[in-house]
Motif scaffolding. Structure first.
Motif, PDB file in Angstrom:
ATOM      1  N   PHE A   1       0.828  -1.202   0.000  1.00 14.78           N
ATOM      2  CA  PHE A   1       0.000   0.000   0.000  1.00 14.78           C
ATOM      3  C   PHE A   1       0.863   1.253   0.000  1.00 14.78           C
ATOM      4  O   PHE A   1       0.598   2.212  -0.725  1.00 14.78           O
ATOM      5  CB  PHE A   1      -0.939   0.011   1.212  1.00 14.78           C
ATOM      6  CG  PHE A   1      -2.354  -0.344   0.884  1.00 14.78           C
ATOM      7  CD1 PHE A   1      -3.264   0.626   0.527  1.00 14.78           C
ATOM      8  CD2 PHE A   1      -2.770  -1.670   0.912  1.00 14.78           C
ATOM      9  CE1 PHE A   1      -4.569   0.305   0.215  1.00 14.78           C
ATOM     10  CE2 PHE A   1      -4.080  -2.004   0.593  1.00 14.78           C
ATOM     11  CZ  PHE A   1      -4.985  -1.022   0.248  1.00 14.78           C
ATOM     12  N   ARG A   2       1.898   1.250   0.813  1.00 15.58           N
ATOM     13  CA  ARG A   2       2.768   2.424   0.891  1.00 15.58           C
ATOM     14  C   ARG A   2       3.443   2.675  -0.447  1.00 15.58           C
ATOM     15  O   ARG A   2       3.549   3.815  -0.900  1.00 15.58           O
ATOM     16  CB  ARG A   2       3.806   2.216   1.995  1.00 15.58           C
ATOM     17  CG  ARG A   2       4.816   3.341   2.130  1.00 15.58           C
ATOM     18  CD  ARG A   2       4.167   4.641   2.542  1.00 15.58           C
ATOM     19  NE  ARG A   2       3.616   4.565   3.898  1.00 15.58           N
ATOM     20  CZ  ARG A   2       3.009   5.579   4.495  1.00 15.58           C
ATOM     21  NH1 ARG A   2       2.858   6.740   3.850  1.00 15.58           N
ATOM     22  NH2 ARG A   2       2.527   5.450   5.713  1.00 15.58           N
ATOM     23  N   ALA A   3       3.880   1.612  -1.117  1.00 13.02           N
ATOM     24  CA  ALA A   3       4.570   1.762  -2.394  1.00 13.02           C
ATOM     25  C   ALA A   3       3.622   2.226  -3.494  1.00 13.02           C
ATOM     26  O   ALA A   3       3.993   3.024  -4.361  1.00 13.02           O
ATOM     27  CB  ALA A   3       5.223   0.441  -2.795  1.00 13.02           C
ATOM     28  N   ALA A   4       2.376   1.732  -3.468  1.00 12.90           N
ATOM     29  CA  ALA A   4       1.445   2.031  -4.559  1.00 12.90           C
ATOM     30  C   ALA A   4       0.638   3.295  -4.342  1.00 12.90           C
ATOM     31  O   ALA A   4       0.282   3.991  -5.300  1.00 12.90           O
ATOM     32  CB  ALA A   4       0.489   0.850  -4.758  1.00 12.90           C
ATOM     33  N   THR A   5       0.304   3.622  -3.093  1.00 11.65           N
ATOM     34  CA  THR A   5      -0.583   4.751  -2.834  1.00 11.65           C
ATOM     35  C   THR A   5       0.043   5.852  -1.997  1.00 11.65           C
ATOM     36  O   THR A   5      -0.524   6.931  -1.878  1.00 11.65           O
ATOM     37  CB  THR A   5      -1.868   4.283  -2.100  1.00 11.65           C
ATOM     38  OG1 THR A   5      -1.545   3.917  -0.754  1.00 11.65           O
ATOM     39  CG2 THR A   5      -2.494   3.100  -2.812  1.00 11.65           C
TER      40      THR A   5
END
Length: 328
Positions: free
Chosen positions: A244-248
């Motif tokens: 999630f951190r990497a994508a959003t």
């Protein structure tokens, strides 16, 4: 905000100019009729990159527009033309909403429109903007800043985010999301999102979040937890958090909250449902919880948001009814 003027001179960046033209200059009367009355304003024929552009009107007509868009300025080491700066200032003084894309913020700053205001530009030029215009509160970490009648965006893709934000302000989230789907871009990226993150909806078919995000959006009325999302994605909660951190650029819970707020805005715009009913439909549980999160995120209570939105000229309800909710 019916008329949109694109202010151009020699030395503009063609990508940001094209983004504004695509969003506001396309014929989208099948969504909202009338759509924007769009025109290019300049001092005469100008060269943008390798292209020669013939404006529809002179810069002297900028004050007659409802919204003025200033594309990116190619060479920030060179002061923008005085005639452009004066015309943008005159338009704002006449009541126009003025928005800059990327380094177009240097034009707004030169016009004094950013003095005492928070603003942003492409991350590579934020220090230059701050040093040259110390009265401007430069925020290097956001996609765009909305000060009401003065708006600024970061570079490239953030220019599209700001243009879609303007459409959303004028015509509602359903219309803006449909425009985004037409352009095959994410329907919404909050202005406060960091510049250094990838797109919030992963493009790869095999990405672990590609199927998870639409699944979660379809179940916003349920009390989803991080464990629920991790179980659906068949991974640990910690691994899910990393994806999630990497994508959003944010956490699973914050992403869920953002989606719930977005859905609440859509329901406030397009239905007469009570705040209590909307709280249930968005998984907030109670009206008190919805009001707290909504006020903190949007800046106004749900009831005020609904009244403000409906005070604007709205698209035909039959158009809104025909639009499907966003997939993510």
């Amino acid at each position: 905000m019916r008329t949109v003027a694109l202010a151009v001179t020699e030395g503009m960046l063609h990508f940001e100019l094209s983004v504004a033209y695509e969003v506001f200059g396309s014929d989208l009367t099948h969504l909202v009729d009338p759509w924007y009355d769009f025109a290019v304003h300049g001092p005469g024929a100008v060269r943008v990159g390798r292209f020669r552009l013939e404006p529809d009107h002179g810069l002297d007509r900028l004050p007659y527009a409802d919204t003025v868009i200033v594309p990116g300025w190619a060479d920030v080491d060179v002061a923008p033309p005085a005639e452009l700066v004066d015309a943008v200032r005159a338009a704002h003084e006449a009541g126009a909403r003025v928005a800059s894309l990327c380094t177009g913020a240097f034009v707004l700053a030169a016009a004094g429109l950013l003095d005492g205001r928070r603003a942003t530009t492409h991350w590579a030029h934020t220090q230059v903007l701050a040093a040259r215009h110390p009265r401007v509160e430069v925020d290097p970490d956001v996609l765009y800043v909305d000060n009401g009648t003065v708006l600024t965006s970061a570079g490239k893709a953030a220019a599209m985010d700001l243009c879609l934000h303007l459409v959303r302000l004028d015509h509602g989230s359903a219309v803006a999301n449909t425009v985004a789907r037409r352009l095959v871009v994410p329907p919404h990226r909050a202005g406060g999102q960091a510049q250094f993150v990838t797109a919030p909806v992963p493009a790869q078919d095999d990405h672990p979040l590609t199927a998870l995000l639409p699944w979660a959006v379809e179940r916003l009325d349920r009390p989803l937890t991080v464990e629920d999302l991790a179980r659906r994605a068949r991974m640990s909660s910690r691994n899910l958090g990393r994806h999630f951190r990497a994508a959003t650029g944010t956490t699973p819970l914050q992403w869920l909250l953002t989606q719930r707020i977005r859905r609440a805005q859509e329901l406030l715009e397009a239905t007469d449902d009570s705040v209590e009913a909307i709280a249930t439909a968005t998984g907030m549980g109670t009206a008190t919880t919805l009001r707290r999160h909504f006020n903190r995120t949007v800046g106004v209570p749900p009831d005020t948001y609904r009244r403000t939105f409906r005070a604007r000229s709205r698209p035909d309800e039959s158009v809104l009814d025909s639009l499907t909710p966003p997939g993510a």
